[in-house]
Design an enzyme around this catalytic site. Sequence first.
Site, short mmCIF file in Angstrom:
data_model
loop_
_atom_site.label_atom_id
_atom_site.label_comp_id
_atom_site.label_asym_id
_atom_site.label_seq_id
_atom_site.Cartn_x
_atom_site.Cartn_y
_atom_site.Cartn_z
N GLU A 83 0.82 -1.23 0.00
CA GLU A 83 0.00 0.00 0.00
C GLU A 83 0.84 1.27 0.00
O GLU A 83 0.41 2.31 -0.50
CB GLU A 83 -0.97 0.02 1.19
N PHE A 118 -11.64 -6.92 14.01
CA PHE A 118 -10.58 -7.40 13.13
C PHE A 118 -10.23 -6.32 12.10
O PHE A 118 -11.10 -5.76 11.45
CB PHE A 118 -11.03 -8.69 12.43
N GLN A 119 -8.97 -6.03 11.98
CA GLN A 119 -8.45 -5.01 11.05
C GLN A 119 -9.06 -3.63 11.27
O GLN A 119 -9.24 -2.87 10.33
CB GLN A 119 -8.63 -5.46 9.60
N LYS A 144 -17.46 -0.45 5.90
CA LYS A 144 -17.90 -1.44 4.93
C LYS A 144 -19.41 -1.41 4.72
O LYS A 144 -19.90 -1.50 3.59
CB LYS A 144 -17.45 -2.84 5.39
N MET A 162 24.57 8.62 1.97
CA MET A 162 24.37 9.88 2.67
C MET A 162 24.64 9.71 4.16
O MET A 162 25.18 10.60 4.82
CB MET A 162 22.96 10.41 2.42
#
Lengths: 163, 567
Positions: free
Chosen positions: B52, B114-115, B164, B480
């Site tokens: 993502e 959940f999630q 949802k 760097m």
Amino acid sequence: MRHIISLLMENEAGALSRVAGLFSARAYNIESLTVAPTEDATLSRMTLVTVGSDDVIEQITKQLNKLIEVVKVVDLNDGDHIERELMLVKVRATGADREEIKRLADIFRGSIIDVTSKSYTIELTGTSSKLDAFIDAIERSAILETVRTGASGIGRGDRILKV
Amino acid sequence: MSVELNGAEITVRCLQEEGIDCIFGYPGGAVLFLYDELFKQDKVRHILVRHEQAAVHAADGYARSSNKVGVALVTSGPGVTNAVTGIATAYLDSIPLVVISGQVPRAAIGLDAFQEVDTVGITRPCVKHNFLVKDITELAETIKKAFYIASTGRPGPVLVDIPKDVTQQTARFVYPDSIHMRSYNPVVKGHSRQIKKAAQLISKAKRPVVYAGGGIILSDASSQLTELVQMLNFPCTNTLMGLGGYPATDKQFVGMLGMHGTYEANMAMQYCDVLVAVGARFDDRVIGNPKHFSNENRKIIHIDIDPSSISKRVKVDVPIVGSVPDVLKELIDVLKADKEKFSHETLKEWWEQIALWRERDCLKYDRDSAIIKPQMVVEQLYNVTKGNAFVTSDVGQHQMWAAQFYKFDKPRRWINSGGLGTMGFGLPAAMGVQIANPKAKVACITGEASIQMCIQELSTCKQYKLPLKIINLNNRYMGMVRQWQEFFHGNRYAESYMDALPDFTKLAESYGHVGMQIEKPGDIEDALKEAFKLKDRLVFMDFITDQTENVFPMVPGGKGLSEMILV
Ligand SMILES: Cc1ncc(C[n+]2csc(CCOP(=O)(O)OP(=O)(O)O)c2C)c(N)n1
């Protein structure tokens, strides 16, 4: 310097956390914060007391203005204004102290709103410094509990904060 | 007439109404209804990334290279937390994005479902604004608002979190034509009196500099900027974010300024008498220590769309809040109206001084080295692509060399994470650039450490046939970090060596791409030419470069702009 900042914001879930989050994320001071809906239920009015240099205060007002849900911001210190805070103090009041505390409450134009044989609860309104002075005038060990609302402010005369 | 649609259909219809042709995403439980609707239509293309973070970077690259709003779609919980780095990257660089995230059903919110994560809470400090849609009837308007807020004023990412069950509920679909918000009205026009004041300062300047940042690119103001600078014969410098805002090959361009800016740009900044700052924010990587900067006496004009950028780090004399192209146009008109007032003659001494600074040749490096110098690769890339490529980068030394040595003449060609400095940005951003500009040459200049932060996207590139050219400046170090350790930590190279590197050629091949390894300076040009001839293939070019090379000039952290370490 101490500044009292007033703002109008959309009365939406999470709006308060955006302001609180802004202050913590940018490490600005917050001395007190009060918020409640206005006569127009879609708007909330918030009063913030903060301390900072002129530069910091300028940034604070700009950053507040930048929040999408904030409609208007004023720094009340920019002009004449009135500031009030409400405090409830529960003090031990027995024997000779009872009379003494009542007298003190009268001097500060407070009112006793709850009484037991051992305590008084006093309601007091005024500037934050007046409330501080009242606390200082009572012996510390006599104070059982205090609760303060934080300052609210309004401009004098024609200074109006409205959409 | 409007019909009843479910929340998922409404969301997809909103994207269509906004003219979005492509979104970047990754599915999951909370967004299944949305994916179902995407499946049923073909107006909005979906690019399936492999992480993502990459979805958001790709949407970001798409936006930066096209000036359209980029859109990413992620699921709840880990989908969102993975996306946060991308969102913060876009936020720090003011990139217009709309991120749509799935959320657990409303009834489950707050129950540690959940999630479930508090998406609005987690993303609040790194978005321009965010919304949780609690009511299906507000869905379309919320999405409209999201696009409006993302793309107006100072742009930025906006997140819309959709539970949802809201994607399943139905409502009448009406997409608003326009949005009015009493709490959000970005200014456009600059204050005319301020613009006149600026014009007065400008016409009296003897040692002027125009310092232009990312705001020029974001507001598409490079033509106005170029007109102003050339009309006045002023020197112009760009920030890392502003490169391409003014043509780098023009003689009035003095290079990038800042921590790794040119000697001439930094000296001109420090010793100018009138500074015209446009769409820039005086940040720490640009002016170094503000106290040192303020020691010199100069008048500052600051043009920016965001009032909070003005006088944040440096006090300015003439602030002008407004849309940069509009303000510049008005300023040009005012200056034209009294043209006699300034003459190019008065700038003669200043240009002579600048010529002396230029003679310092601050970007020189050993061109006869037997080991590949990274600077040379970027120079050759510039030559081979005739300066016409879109170049993305990751973060580190290679990013600075890309900025110093690829001369960008056009805006929106240089795409990098300047504000957040996100390693892993380069490859997914390049995917977004290529999708927005299918015919263009797109190169990603990276390092062997950065590229490994989103290397999985080689798979996405295969799936969608994205013919990127990856220029890996492989110095076997987090260069760097190594440079700072060399300069400021007594050569103690703590954990900055990149051990156990993969064979990048084989790695590219196993993803179905072309891999090349280049070890000799004499092979650079031919290799690049060969790679760009492979028009429809991704080519991973692993350049084995000098491990000890450092980026110069360098203004050490906390120092003043004129206190540069030079070669
Ligand atoms: C996600 C992330 N983690 C850590 C850093 C700190 N950092 C900045 S540059 C750098 C090294 C980059 O190495 P490489 O990609 O090989 O590029 P080089 O400097 O060698 O060109 C690191 C670790 C960062 N910018 N981003």
